[in-house]
Design an enzyme around this catalytic site. Sequence first.
Site, PDB file in Angstrom:
ATOM      1  N   TRP A   1       0.835  -1.190   0.000  1.00  0.00           N
ATOM      2  CA  TRP A   1       0.000   0.000   0.000  1.00  0.00           C
ATOM      3  C   TRP A   1       0.879   1.252   0.000  1.00  0.00           C
ATOM      4  CZ3 TRP A   1      -2.621   2.499   4.767  1.00  0.00           C
ATOM      5  CH2 TRP A   1      -3.499   3.510   4.362  1.00  0.00           C
TER       6      TRP A   1
ATOM      7  N   ASP B   1       1.309  -8.901  -0.821  1.00  0.00           N
ATOM      8  CA  ASP B   1      -0.065  -8.397  -0.764  1.00  0.00           C
ATOM      9  C   ASP B   1      -0.173  -7.093  -1.545  1.00  0.00           C
ATOM     10  OD1 ASP B   1      -2.799  -8.506   0.957  1.00  0.00           O
ATOM     11  OD2 ASP B   1      -2.125  -6.427   0.769  1.00  0.00           O
TER      12      ASP B   1
ATOM     13  N   TYR C   1      -4.443   0.056  -5.150  1.00  0.00           N
ATOM     14  CA  TYR C   1      -3.088   0.556  -4.932  1.00  0.00           C
ATOM     15  C   TYR C   1      -2.448   1.058  -6.229  1.00  0.00           C
ATOM     16  CZ  TYR C   1      -3.381  -2.147  -0.537  1.00  0.00           C
ATOM     17  OH  TYR C   1      -3.753  -2.680   0.662  1.00  0.00           O
TER      18      TYR C   1
ATOM     19  N   HIS D   1     -12.370  -5.820  -0.734  1.00  0.00           N
ATOM     20  CA  HIS D   1     -11.552  -4.818  -0.041  1.00  0.00           C
ATOM     21  C   HIS D   1     -12.304  -4.148   1.115  1.00  0.00           C
ATOM     22  CE1 HIS D   1      -7.872  -2.047  -0.846  1.00  0.00           C
ATOM     23  NE2 HIS D   1      -8.085  -2.202   0.439  1.00  0.00           N
TER      24      HIS D   1
ATOM     25  N   GLN E   1      -8.716  -9.286   6.518  1.00  0.00           N
ATOM     26  CA  GLN E   1      -7.583  -8.373   6.625  1.00  0.00           C
ATOM     27  C   GLN E   1      -8.069  -7.050   7.214  1.00  0.00           C
ATOM     28  OE1 GLN E   1      -4.624  -5.955   3.671  1.00  0.00           O
ATOM     29  NE2 GLN E   1      -4.776  -8.154   3.263  1.00  0.00           N
TER      30      GLN E   1
ATOM     31  N   ASN F   1      12.173  -6.016   9.267  1.00  0.00           N
ATOM     32  CA  ASN F   1      10.913  -6.729   9.463  1.00  0.00           C
ATOM     33  C   ASN F   1      11.118  -8.240   9.383  1.00  0.00           C
ATOM     34  OD1 ASN F   1       9.628  -4.236   9.652  1.00  0.00           O
ATOM     35  ND2 ASN F   1       8.945  -4.253   7.519  1.00  0.00           N
TER      36      ASN F   1
END
Length: 276
Positions: A25, A49, A54, A112, A164, A243
């Site tokens: 995103w 993802d 986006y 979404h 999500q 991460n």
Amino acid sequence: MTSTELTPESVPRAHGMPMLGLGTWENEDPNQCADSVRTALEMGYRHIDTAQAYGNEGAVGDGIAAADVDRDEIFLATKVWISNLDYEDVLETTQESLDRLGTDYLDLLYVHWPSRTYEPGSTLEAFDELYEEGTIRNIGVSNFEPRHIDEAREHLDAPIFANQVETHPMLQQRELREYGREHDIEIVAYSPLARGDVFEIDVLSEIAEKHGVSEAQVSLAWLRENDVTAIPKATSEAHIQDNWESLTLELDEADLRQIDSIDRTRRKVDPGFAPW
């Protein structure tokens, strides 16, 4: 386990979905997006993802194509935007997403938001059709509250695989996590670092200092300990690596209790069409 020992096989999985992925995103620069996807995959990530909204599915597809990783090793997810949720539009725009991503199937396709053109009967009929023909391997929803999932389950033949939602130590989503456990629905956390706010929380900073890691790693490890899959956005190799190294962090019971007791709420994504 050290970071050098981390491999794709060492990433915990939830029903086949790697519990750490790369979110994209606001990764809008095509070259940067493609490079971050390639970097993540070659580092060991196997969950990517994206979403129609986006505007970067093509760049994500370029990154996948550039990486030395077979498509069947990658768990690839995208989302159908709220203006494309009529039955015919779901089918048409999903094919467009496939074309942009350079693949003939998706591991997970989400609704979404339950908004605008979303109508459970016709929208989910199209998702069921895509599932039955093998174009999508799992059906997901995003930004759904329990009442929306209850309604969706009445219309779907296929199971709902995941919901999500924004989830992090300042938005812990206890009700949705419990609902997921009861109904065997995975929770996937977007904005798992609260768009950078985790670096401002004293509790997380203290735990990070104790373990010699970043606050980002603490937040991601806390999510994993709570059986939540995280998809943090990162563009630089350093942040993608940081991460990734969260997989080596084991929080103790005292750490978990401290994070669970954070009493502030910071919802970072709250559009006017949100269902809450």
